[in-house]
Design a protein around this motif. Structure first.
Motif, mmCIF file in Angstrom:
data_model
loop_
_atom_site.group_PDB
_atom_site.id
_atom_site.type_symbol
_atom_site.label_atom_id
_atom_site.label_comp_id
_atom_site.label_asym_id
_atom_site.label_seq_id
_atom_site.Cartn_x
_atom_site.Cartn_y
_atom_site.Cartn_z
ATOM 1 N N HIS B 120 0.859 -1.180 0.000
ATOM 2 C CA HIS B 120 0.000 0.000 0.000
ATOM 3 C C HIS B 120 0.894 1.228 0.000
ATOM 4 C CE1 HIS B 120 -4.012 -1.734 0.454
ATOM 5 N NE2 HIS B 120 -3.343 -2.747 0.986
ATOM 6 N N TYR B 122 1.170 5.071 0.385
ATOM 7 C CA TYR B 122 0.389 6.170 0.973
ATOM 8 C C TYR B 122 1.004 7.480 0.532
ATOM 9 C CZ TYR B 122 -2.177 8.946 4.391
ATOM 10 O OH TYR B 122 -3.004 9.865 4.994
ATOM 11 N N ILE B 162 -2.677 2.298 -4.197
ATOM 12 C CA ILE B 162 -2.289 3.638 -3.746
ATOM 13 C C ILE B 162 -3.425 4.261 -2.947
ATOM 14 C CG2 ILE B 162 -1.321 5.871 -4.434
ATOM 15 C CD1 ILE B 162 -0.831 4.669 -7.242
ATOM 16 N N THR B 163 -3.104 4.747 -1.767
ATOM 17 C CA THR B 163 -4.092 5.466 -0.952
ATOM 18 C C THR B 163 -3.638 6.911 -0.829
ATOM 19 O OG1 THR B 163 -4.642 3.484 0.294
ATOM 20 C CG2 THR B 163 -5.173 5.595 1.336
ATOM 21 N N ARG B 164 -4.574 7.824 -0.999
ATOM 22 C CA ARG B 164 -4.233 9.252 -0.912
ATOM 23 C C ARG B 164 -4.500 9.794 0.482
ATOM 24 N NH1 ARG B 164 -6.673 12.687 -5.677
ATOM 25 N NH2 ARG B 164 -5.060 14.092 -4.923
ATOM 26 N N GLY B 165 -3.530 10.501 1.027
ATOM 27 C CA GLY B 165 -3.718 11.188 2.301
ATOM 28 C C GLY B 165 -4.504 12.470 2.079
#
Ligand SMILES: Cc1cc2nc3c(=O)[nH]c(=O)nc-3n(C[C@H](O)[C@H](O)[C@H](O)COP(=O)(O)O)c2cc1C
Ligand code: SF4
Ligand code: FES
Lengths: 165, 426
Positions: B120, B122, B162-165
């Motif tokens: 993952h 981030y 992909i995780t967006r902050g």
């Protein structure tokens, strides 16, 4: 009919946002993992994240609405109220401040007739301040939606404001 | 055919297109290693290289990988830290914008080495364009069959997500990051358990920075000795230094670890702008204690900087000229930590707020000498007492300014005003 049911009858999320959220979900072992990306999809489409949208996101991710609300309010980028159509967010951290970000903010405030943190009465512009945006080598800079405007000067800022409709 | 870069392609070039990266031999290292090497061999090469984390703490990377428990057939993760939010830092963005496939290849190798089933990434929410660039690269890598089903060999899948902050500095802290990936507020977790025991969704997880992981293809391809050939004995290899503030040519410079601050400021960044003199340098992001101009012959490596009571941190060098008021600089930094404290620990929540208020008062000419003692106490109270290291960072930053430029704080108090009329405004 309860308030929650009434909300479901009047959805605020466009179908393409619902589809985008549904596409995120399988990438996480737990549906709630899709929270951050989902809220980005909502904010990109609506400009902010209204309560009703939070309720819909909660339903899609199978969590309680409060779990969405606490995420929205924790993260500075997520907005639980609308801002101007063009939201100018100036970096105020050290590298930008050293090269005059405060003067730029003041210039912008004067030109638009509002203070940092406010929105013009026609809803066109708003000004905000952000901490370091990872663009210190091209300071001073601001963020406008998905774009960084770097190596700013008063002239470049004026040009940018002129170009926005 | 040009060779693959160590980290970044030659100036002006962009290897974001899969065809361009592959034309230089990109992904061959991962494909070969997965076919011919055992996972433990990959870990051993990284361990031998002496690579240390580039996210700020400098922990030995290969050693960290060995903390993962033996595989049990269930999910295990990489958490790749692309939060890049330490003020002054803008290096990972270069990789995300100009060489995203090298990060993906690094993730493939790392995932193989630690038997991870998924990674993952981030990425901070404000990095919209870097995110789109990375996402495009990842989609291309999936389409080419490099990532996903069978990526680690027959029957061994490896996924990347992909995780967006969304603008919270604390999500760069490794456990705050994991909370955020799970879709929660980014409040750091108490350790133990450590991520290798219980990380993402309580499964074994290893957290590494974007730059750290992007070094891995070079190390596996060229060998540990090639990596060790430059840099220092205790911190080998190259790194991407970022220089900002009052210099002629701010930017990123990929260099062997251990160049001096003087070389960085004068040879690479072209010296101080507008013909001014150097006054102070923060050598490793805003958490790093500030240094006076007479210290710049120090090498920018972790051990040498420790000798002058600072840290290499993220290698982000912030340069300040002789117009700069150090109380204003301290105030800019303390406002940041106050804003970013997640509020779980009393010492941090109250300490960052109080520190900020007192420094602001001193800058306004309303401080007293007693306030300096209060600051000394706050700096002591915040260090080493909290769930995560944000409070330590706030303490080192404020403590550095107080220790090194105490006379300027005293002048503000005695003259009841800021004596630096030409200084920047926070
Ligand atoms: C408050 C705080 C913020 C941090 N921010 C970042 C960051 O933005 N990027 C990063 O890579 N590491 C950051 N770190 C360090 C991470 O916790 C972690 O040590 C690092 O990602 C490990 O990777 P590495 O060993 O490859 O350096 C931060 C730490 C703290 C305490
Ligand atoms: S030290 Fe500060 S930021 Fe870290 S967990 Fe405690 S309150 Fe939150
Ligand atoms: S200080 Fe403004 S982008 Fe880093």
């Amino acid at each position: 009919m309860s308030a929650a049911e009434a909300r479901v009858l009047a959805p605020v999320l466009p179908p393409e946002v619902v589809a985008a959220i549904e596409a995120e979900i399988p990438n996480y072992p737990v549906k709630k993992g899709a929270m951050m990306n989902s809220l980005h999809h909502v904010q990109k489409a609506l400009g902010w994240i209204p309560r009703d949208a939070m309720v819909e996101v909660a339903a899609l991710l199978e969590v309680r609405p409060i779990e969405v609300l606490e995420v929205v309010t924790f993260y500075p980028m997520f907005r639980d109220r609308p801002v101007g159509r063009h939201h100018l967010e100036f970096c105020r951290n050290l590298s930008c401040a050293l090269l005059g970000s405060r003067q730029l903010i003041r210039h912008c405030e004067k030109r638009l007739g509002i203070r940092s943190g406010e929105t013009t009465s026609d809803g066109k512009f708003s000004i905000g301040e952000a901490e370091c945006l990872g663009s210190c080598g091209t300071a001073p800079m601001l963020m406008l939606e998905d774009h960084f405007h770097e190596n700013l000067t008063v002239e470049k800022l004026d040009q940018l404001l002129d170009s926005l409709d | 055919m040009s060779a693959l870069p160590w980290l970044l392609p030659e100036s002006g070039l962009d290897l974001s297109a899969l065809a361009d990266y592959r034309a230089r031999g990109g992904y061959q290292t991962a494909l070969d290693a997965i076919r011919t090497k055992k996972p433990e061999e990959v870990t051993a090469i990284v361990k031998d290289s002496g690579l240390r984390g580039r996210g700020g703490a400098g922990f030995p990377t290969g050693l960290k990988w060995t903390f993962m428990p033996p595989p049990d057939g269930k999910a295990r993760y990489i958490a790749c830290n692309a939060d890049e939010s330490e003020p002054g830092t803008f290096k990972d963005r270069q990789i995300l914008e100009r060489n995203p496939h090298q990060l993906i290849e690094g993730l493939l190798l790392m995932g193989y080495a630690i038997h991870a089933t998924a990674a993952h990434i981030y990425i901070r929410g404000e990095f919209a364009q870097p995110y789109y660039n990375l996402k495009r690269a990842l989609d291309d890598a999936y389409a080419a069959g490099l990532v996903g089903a069978g990526a680690h060999g027959e029957g061994r899948d490896f996924h990347i997500q992909i995780t967006r902050g969304a603008g919270a500095y604390i999500c760069g802290e490794e456990t705050g990051l994991m909370e955020s990936v799970e879709g929660k507020k980014g409040q750091p977790r108490k350790k133990p358990p450590f991520p290798a025991q219980a990380g993402l969704w309580a499964r074994p997880t290893t957290v590494n920075n974007v730059e750290t992981i992007s070094h891995v293809p070079f190390i596996v391809r060229e060998g540990a000795a090639a990596f060790r050939a430059v840099g220092t004995e205790k911190c080998p290899g190259k790194t991407i230094y970022g220089i900002s503030g009052h210099v002629v040519r701010p930017g990123t410079y990929e260099l062997p670890i251990g160049v001096t601050l003087r070389e960085l400021i004068y040879d690479y960044a072209g010296g101080i702008r507008n013909g001014r003199q150097l006054k102070a340098v923060i050598p490793g992001g805003s958490s790093a204690p500030v240094l006076t101009a007479d210290k710049i012959d120090v090498k920018a490596d972790p051990e040498s900087l420790r000798e002058v009571k600072s840290v290499l941190g993220t290698g982000a060098v912030i340069v300040m000229d002789d117009t700069t008021c150090m109380v204003r600089a301290a105030m800019t930094v303390s406002r940041f930590y106050r804003h970013e404290s997640c509020g779980q620990c009393t010492q941090c929540r109250e300490g960052t707020g109080w520190t900020d208020r007192v420094i602001k008062r001193i800058e306004a000419g309303e401080g007293t000498l007693k306030d300096l003692e209060v600051l000394d106490d706050l700096v002591r109270a915040m260090d080493g007492q909290t769930i995560c290291a944000l409070a330590d960072a706030a303490s080192w930053a404020a403590g550095g300014f107080l220790r090194v430029f105490r006379d300027e704080f005293v002048r503000h108090i005695e003259e009841k005003r800021c004596p630096f009329d030409e200084s920047f405004e926070p």
